[in-house]
Design an enzyme around this catalytic site. Structure first.
Site, PDB file in Angstrom:
ATOM      1  N   TYR A 138     -24.496  52.562 109.251  1.00 44.67           N
ATOM      2  CA  TYR A 138     -23.705  51.630 108.438  1.00 44.67           C
ATOM      3  C   TYR A 138     -22.821  52.350 107.420  1.00 44.67           C
ATOM      4  O   TYR A 138     -21.885  51.780 106.888  1.00 44.67           O
ATOM      5  CB  TYR A 138     -24.605  50.631 107.702  1.00 44.67           C
ATOM      6  CG  TYR A 138     -25.439  49.763 108.622  1.00 44.67           C
ATOM      7  CD1 TYR A 138     -24.981  49.416 109.881  1.00 44.67           C
ATOM      8  CD2 TYR A 138     -26.674  49.301 108.232  1.00 44.67           C
ATOM      9  CE1 TYR A 138     -25.745  48.631 110.729  1.00 44.67           C
ATOM     10  CE2 TYR A 138     -27.441  48.501 109.070  1.00 44.67           C
ATOM     11  CZ  TYR A 138     -26.966  48.181 110.317  1.00 44.67           C
ATOM     12  OH  TYR A 138     -27.714  47.399 111.154  1.00 44.67           O
ATOM     13  N   LYS A 188     -35.872  57.032 117.375  1.00 47.73           N
ATOM     14  CA  LYS A 188     -35.335  57.081 118.743  1.00 47.73           C
ATOM     15  C   LYS A 188     -35.051  58.558 119.020  1.00 47.73           C
ATOM     16  O   LYS A 188     -33.930  58.965 119.329  1.00 47.73           O
ATOM     17  CB  LYS A 188     -34.065  56.202 118.799  1.00 47.73           C
ATOM     18  CG  LYS A 188     -33.466  56.024 120.168  1.00 47.73           C
ATOM     19  CD  LYS A 188     -34.237  55.083 121.060  1.00 47.73           C
ATOM     20  CE  LYS A 188     -33.600  55.012 122.438  1.00 47.73           C
ATOM     21  NZ  LYS A 188     -34.455  54.385 123.449  1.00 47.73           N
ATOM     22  N   ASP A 220     -37.353  51.007 120.932  1.00 49.64           N
ATOM     23  CA  ASP A 220     -37.343  50.016 122.020  1.00 49.64           C
ATOM     24  C   ASP A 220     -38.757  49.528 122.307  1.00 49.64           C
ATOM     25  O   ASP A 220     -38.995  48.327 122.504  1.00 49.64           O
ATOM     26  CB  ASP A 220     -36.666  50.574 123.278  1.00 49.64           C
ATOM     27  CG  ASP A 220     -36.986  52.031 123.541  1.00 49.64           C
ATOM     28  OD1 ASP A 220     -37.602  52.682 122.673  1.00 49.64           O
ATOM     29  OD2 ASP A 220     -36.632  52.534 124.622  1.00 49.64           O
ATOM     30  N   ASP A 244     -33.052  46.771 110.231  1.00 49.70           N
ATOM     31  CA  ASP A 244     -32.290  45.527 110.185  1.00 49.70           C
ATOM     32  C   ASP A 244     -32.737  44.612 111.324  1.00 49.70           C
ATOM     33  O   ASP A 244     -33.050  43.432 111.143  1.00 49.70           O
ATOM     34  CB  ASP A 244     -30.796  45.896 110.329  1.00 49.70           C
ATOM     35  CG  ASP A 244     -29.863  44.737 110.076  1.00 49.70           C
ATOM     36  OD1 ASP A 244     -30.349  43.628 109.796  1.00 49.70           O
ATOM     37  OD2 ASP A 244     -28.636  44.942 110.166  1.00 49.70           O
ATOM     38  N   ASP A 248     -35.805  41.350 111.249  1.00 51.19           N
ATOM     39  CA  ASP A 248     -35.460  39.976 111.634  1.00 51.19           C
ATOM     40  C   ASP A 248     -36.371  39.490 112.756  1.00 51.19           C
ATOM     41  O   ASP A 248     -36.809  38.336 112.767  1.00 51.19           O
ATOM     42  CB  ASP A 248     -33.995  39.890 112.102  1.00 51.19           C
ATOM     43  CG  ASP A 248     -33.057  39.543 110.953  1.00 51.19           C
ATOM     44  OD1 ASP A 248     -33.499  39.633 109.790  1.00 51.19           O
ATOM     45  OD2 ASP A 248     -31.900  39.183 111.218  1.00 51.19           O
TER      46      ASP A 248
END
Ligand code: NAD
Length: 353
Positions: A138, A188, A220, A244, A248
């Site tokens: 970001y 990852k 994942d 993020d 959620d």
């Protein structure tokens, strides 16, 4: 204890009013707390032409903690990006160096059937996701879109410094220590060098916390395990983008966006506390929003900034009592159940105190 209160837009002021009632009871019972309120987001833009006016920022910087409602709304969608209400949260995070986002996903027994998963998979769920807020894709440079139509290239850069990784992992280890002493670090590393660095640093820090069991999981797989067996996790720590998404996902396990608080902390425990939901323009002004995420944000503040686990538990128990009494706002009501108002729910919590 000085608290800056920033109600914001949409349902923000409605749910903040209920949290203020809870704070009044605690104050009456001896909690030494001062509050000051200021405009933020769209409301601040309307009055001062900026979503985070200097006076609001100063108030937040000088306070010990910030209780934040929510910001945004369709009225502001056409504004330039730097004047949008949501910029206020990013500005506060940056200026106050709130780098650690703590998002609990807790399923109250009374609401186990509100989840889209089977009650036996989520009943009693109590996990904490810690998301890094200042680095990652970001903020990394280079970024942008270049080239002519037909040959355009979009670029974002995953960028993490060692210092950023170290401080968020310490926050993860410390939080694990206060809970079940299990920390799962998400990365990852199989395809991303930045994430290999993340994993290496996690392993390097682990010996400083011999009482905490550190495990690693690829993002994942974590996304799958969160819906397959969420109770496997206790404290989860991850970078900005993975956090993020996973936070959620975890919040949906609980069945209601209107129930979940969050904290964004600096290195000294100062924090900004807010519901995870937005300003809910579709129900704003109707007096039907669920105030519990806002009230539970106050409980988190008592626990994490003011180190007052007793009063925090008192507020959480009062929320539990309100739910046990059968009261339900629209977001957590089952079909056919009576729906209560924002104020009714807030008053039930006050009675529960
Ligand atoms: P939202 O979270 O505001 O609403 C999503 C859905 O959940 C809506 O149907 C809403 O009615 C419902 N909902 C949310 N909170 C509720 C509550 N307490 N009680 C009952 N129902 C509730 O998300 P959105 O609609 O995507 O965004 C609306 C605005 O909020 C946008 O401008 C967005 O940018 C902003 N936003 C702000 C924040 C923040 O202030 N931290 C976070 C997310 C979104």
């Amino acid at each position: 204890m000085n608290i800056a209160i920033l109600p914001g837009d949409g349902i923000g002021p409605e749910i903040m009013a209920e949290a203020a009632k809870v704070l009044d009871v605690l104050r009456r019972d001896g909690l030494k707390v001062e509050t000051e309120t200021a405009l933020v987001g769209g409301a601040a833009y309307d009055m001062h032409g900026h979503p985070l006016p200097p006076a609001t920022l100063k108030l937040a910087q000088e306070a010990d903690a910030v209780l934040f409602g929510s910001v945004g709304g369709p009225k502001y969608d056409a504004l330039p990006r730097e004047l949008r209400p949501e910029k206020a949260i990013l500005g506060l995070r940056k200026e106050c160096d709130f780098f650690a986002n703590l998002r609990p996903a807790t399923v109250f027994p009374e609401l186990a059937d509100a989840s889209s998963l089977k009650p036996e998979i989520v009943a009693g769920l109590d996990l904490m996701i810690i998301r890094e807020l200042t680095g990652d894709i970001y903020f990394g440079e280079p970024r942008g879109v270049t080239g002519e139509k037909g040959h355009r290239v979009g670029i974002n850069t995953m960028h993490y410094t060692e210092a950023q990784i170290v401080r968020i992992l310490h926050a993860g280890f410390r939080t694990a220590r206060q809970r079940s002493k299990r920390l799962c670090s998400i990365d990852k590393m199989n395809v991303l060098e930045a994430m290999q660095l993340w994993r290496d640093i996690a392993n390097e820090l682990a010996p400083e916390y011999p009482d905490v069991e550190l495990t690693h999981m690829l993002v994942d797989n974590a996304a799958m395990q969160l819906v397959r067996n969420p109770k496997h996790f206790d404290v989860v720590v991850c970078g900005n983008m993975f956090g993020d998404i996973l936070s959620d996902e975890a919040s949906m396990l609980t069945g209601s966006i209107g129930m979940l608080p969050s904290a964004s902390l600096d290195a000294n425990g100062k924090g900004l506390y807010e519901p995870i939901h937005g300003s809910a323009p579709d129900i704003a002004g109707k007096g039907v929003a669920n105030p519990l995420a806002q009230i539970l944000s106050l409980a988190m503040m008592l626990k994490y900034t003011f180190n007052l686990p007793g009063p925090a538990a008192r507020v959480e128990n009062a929320v539990r009592k309100a739910l046990a009494s059968g009261l339900r706002t629209g977001d957590i009501a089952r079909q056919g159940e009576r729906v209560c108002s924002t104020a009714e729910m807030g008053e039930a919590v006050v009675r529960g105190l």
